[in-house]
Design a protein around this motif. Sequence first.
Motif, PDB file in Angstrom:
ATOM      1  N   ASP A 170       0.812  -1.224   0.000  1.00  0.00           N
ATOM      2  CA  ASP A 170       0.000   0.000   0.000  1.00  0.00           C
ATOM      3  C   ASP A 170       0.838   1.263   0.000  1.00  0.00           C
ATOM      4  O   ASP A 170       0.364   2.330   0.387  1.00  0.00           O
ATOM      5  N   GLY A 171       2.099   1.152  -0.423  1.00  0.00           N
ATOM      6  CA  GLY A 171       2.947   2.327  -0.502  1.00  0.00           C
ATOM      7  C   GLY A 171       4.413   1.946  -0.435  1.00  0.00           C
ATOM      8  O   GLY A 171       4.773   0.767  -0.509  1.00  0.00           O
ATOM      9  N   VAL A 172       5.252   2.959  -0.312  1.00  0.00           N
ATOM     10  CA  VAL A 172       6.694   2.757  -0.199  1.00  0.00           C
ATOM     11  C   VAL A 172       7.059   2.800   1.278  1.00  0.00           C
ATOM     12  O   VAL A 172       6.684   3.738   1.991  1.00  0.00           O
ATOM     13  N   TYR A 173       7.781   1.780   1.742  1.00  0.00           N
ATOM     14  CA  TYR A 173       8.159   1.674   3.151  1.00  0.00           C
ATOM     15  C   TYR A 173       9.646   1.966   3.340  1.00  0.00           C
ATOM     16  O   TYR A 173      10.426   1.943   2.382  1.00  0.00           O
ATOM     17  N   THR A 174      10.011   2.204   4.614  1.00  0.00           N
ATOM     18  CA  THR A 174      11.417   2.467   4.931  1.00  0.00           C
ATOM     19  C   THR A 174      12.294   1.255   4.610  1.00  0.00           C
ATOM     20  O   THR A 174      13.480   1.400   4.361  1.00  0.00           O
ATOM     21  N   ALA A 225       8.932  -1.453  10.026  1.00  0.00           N
ATOM     22  CA  ALA A 225       9.087  -0.560   8.864  1.00  0.00           C
ATOM     23  C   ALA A 225       7.887   0.380   8.780  1.00  0.00           C
ATOM     24  O   ALA A 225       6.755  -0.004   9.092  1.00  0.00           O
ATOM     25  N   ARG A 226       8.134   1.615   8.361  1.00  0.00           N
ATOM     26  CA  ARG A 226       7.071   2.621   8.284  1.00  0.00           C
ATOM     27  C   ARG A 226       6.758   2.977   6.834  1.00  0.00           C
ATOM     28  O   ARG A 226       7.660   3.073   6.006  1.00  0.00           O
ATOM     29  N   LYS A 227       5.485   3.194   6.571  1.00  0.00           N
ATOM     30  CA  LYS A 227       5.094   3.647   5.232  1.00  0.00           C
ATOM     31  C   LYS A 227       5.359   5.143   5.110  1.00  0.00           C
ATOM     32  O   LYS A 227       5.081   5.916   6.031  1.00  0.00           O
ATOM     33  N   LEU A 228       5.923   5.545   3.970  1.00  0.00           N
ATOM     34  CA  LEU A 228       6.272   6.945   3.738  1.00  0.00           C
ATOM     35  C   LEU A 228       5.148   7.649   2.982  1.00  0.00           C
ATOM     36  O   LEU A 228       4.609   7.113   2.012  1.00  0.00           O
ATOM     37  N   GLY A 287      15.396   5.154   3.384  1.00  0.00           N
ATOM     38  CA  GLY A 287      15.064   3.738   3.347  1.00  0.00           C
ATOM     39  C   GLY A 287      16.277   2.840   3.200  1.00  0.00           C
ATOM     40  O   GLY A 287      17.377   3.287   2.850  1.00  0.00           O
ATOM     41  N   ILE A 288      16.049   1.555   3.487  1.00  0.00           N
ATOM     42  CA  ILE A 288      17.062   0.510   3.346  1.00  0.00           C
ATOM     43  C   ILE A 288      16.561  -0.484   2.306  1.00  0.00           C
ATOM     44  O   ILE A 288      15.449  -1.003   2.436  1.00  0.00           O
ATOM     45  N   ALA A 289      17.362  -0.755   1.282  1.00  0.00           N
ATOM     46  CA  ALA A 289      16.963  -1.704   0.236  1.00  0.00           C
ATOM     47  C   ALA A 289      17.949  -2.859   0.183  1.00  0.00           C
ATOM     48  O   ALA A 289      19.113  -2.731   0.584  1.00  0.00           O
ATOM     49  N   HIS A 290      17.456  -3.997  -0.303  1.00  0.00           N
ATOM     50  CA  HIS A 290      18.354  -5.146  -0.481  1.00  0.00           C
ATOM     51  C   HIS A 290      18.071  -5.816  -1.815  1.00  0.00           C
ATOM     52  O   HIS A 290      16.960  -5.749  -2.336  1.00  0.00           O
ATOM     53  N   LEU A 311      14.954   4.274  12.032  1.00  0.00           N
ATOM     54  CA  LEU A 311      13.802   4.184  11.157  1.00  0.00           C
ATOM     55  C   LEU A 311      12.677   3.330  11.728  1.00  0.00           C
ATOM     56  O   LEU A 311      11.563   3.307  11.190  1.00  0.00           O
ATOM     57  N   ASP A 312      12.945   2.576  12.804  1.00  0.00           N
ATOM     58  CA  ASP A 312      11.891   1.737  13.394  1.00  0.00           C
ATOM     59  C   ASP A 312      10.733   2.601  13.871  1.00  0.00           C
ATOM     60  O   ASP A 312      10.940   3.651  14.494  1.00  0.00           O
TER      61      ASP A 312
END
Length: 425
Positions: free
Chosen positions: A176-180, A189-192, A270-273, A419-420
């Motif tokens: 439902d969106g882009v998260y951290t 994780a939080r939605k931005l 954000g953190i991506a992997h 970011l938590d």
Amino acid sequence: MARIVMKFGGTSMAGTERIRRVANIVRKQAAGGNEVAVVVSAMAGETDRLVNFCREANPLYDPAEYDVVVASGEQVTSGLLALTLQALGCRARSWLGWQLPVRTIEAHAKARIEDIESDALLASMAAGEIAVIPGFQGVGHDGRITTLGRGGSDTSAVAVAAAIGADRCDIYTDVDGVYTTDPRIVAKARKLKAVTYEEMLELASVGAKVLQTRSVGLAMKEGVRVQVLSSFIGDDAVPADDLPGTMIVSEEEMNSLVEKGEMERQHVTGIAHDKNEAKIILTRVPDKPGAVAHIFEPLAAASINVDMIIQNVGRDKGETDVTFTVPQSDLPRAQALLEDRRGDIGYNRIITDSKIAKISVVGVGMKSHAGVAATMFKALADRGINIQAISTSEIKVSVMIDEDETELAVRVLHTAYGLDSADEG
């Protein structure tokens, strides 16, 4: 009345029940008097199934014939959605990539959209017809079907929105969106509410699965208003503008949101992997001018993207080791090309490793804040996670680590940068 492009991903199109749900969301937008074009992906898992057929037929497949096979997935869902909309009493028709046409350039399986002829499409939409367009596919100058690479339907949607001057491009997906970061790895994780084009471009390029890289770059270039939403919002879908999705905005608009107190500015967004990388090491490469060019020229000619590159300090014998990463799917072709060019390059051995992962921290706040990289390196070191390679940009720091340590690294860094979410325990 607005002109809207709606894009639905593979999980949204996975089966007739979900396609019916999508049709109801589309019908509601059209019932409001809006002109609507819909871009669809293949059913979840279908493209992988088709790709496997290609690999079984010929591991070193012809990309042109590969495109013929894999483009069929989106053709099926576009026809099914048009049929479902018709069953609901809507006027709808499908437009295949070659019918608009969506003209593309460059390599098969990695084509780029050059132009979309929109006159017939606009006339159809003005007459009240819902246009259903298969994403991911187009037609080359030679008249052959082309595909845009994995995730290419996002690019198709943004390109259609730019071509028809859409008021917005709504990307419906299974989140439902882009998260951290990935909420499946980090529960906190939080939605931005919003991210900048630049941040989304970096997040997409380093593994965030929400939007495809080229789609974000195109949206930034064309000024297309993009919104990320969930398609799993119940049968009585509310208008997109009323949903708490994530807007992809310019840095100017982001600064305005921060000034109004609607967004909090973080150093790291954000953190991506990304586990879809593979490492190649060429040992004892001659340490002389032109040696590195001999390595990367054939890879570039084959449209194989190279990411991290490390060249060790030259040895006494005038030799060096060169390490770099390529997409995991390109590893067999890259290895075959390098082995063919062994005489030109002059390396001793080729060593490959596909059990690696790239972890990245992204944020426009890095431009004005020192210490982001140091925080990353210390947090990983404290948990005994070894860094094999590093690459940076103005708003991103990426490291290569063992694949087995991916989830731990993401959780550690998410906490290290604060970011938590505070409201979840």
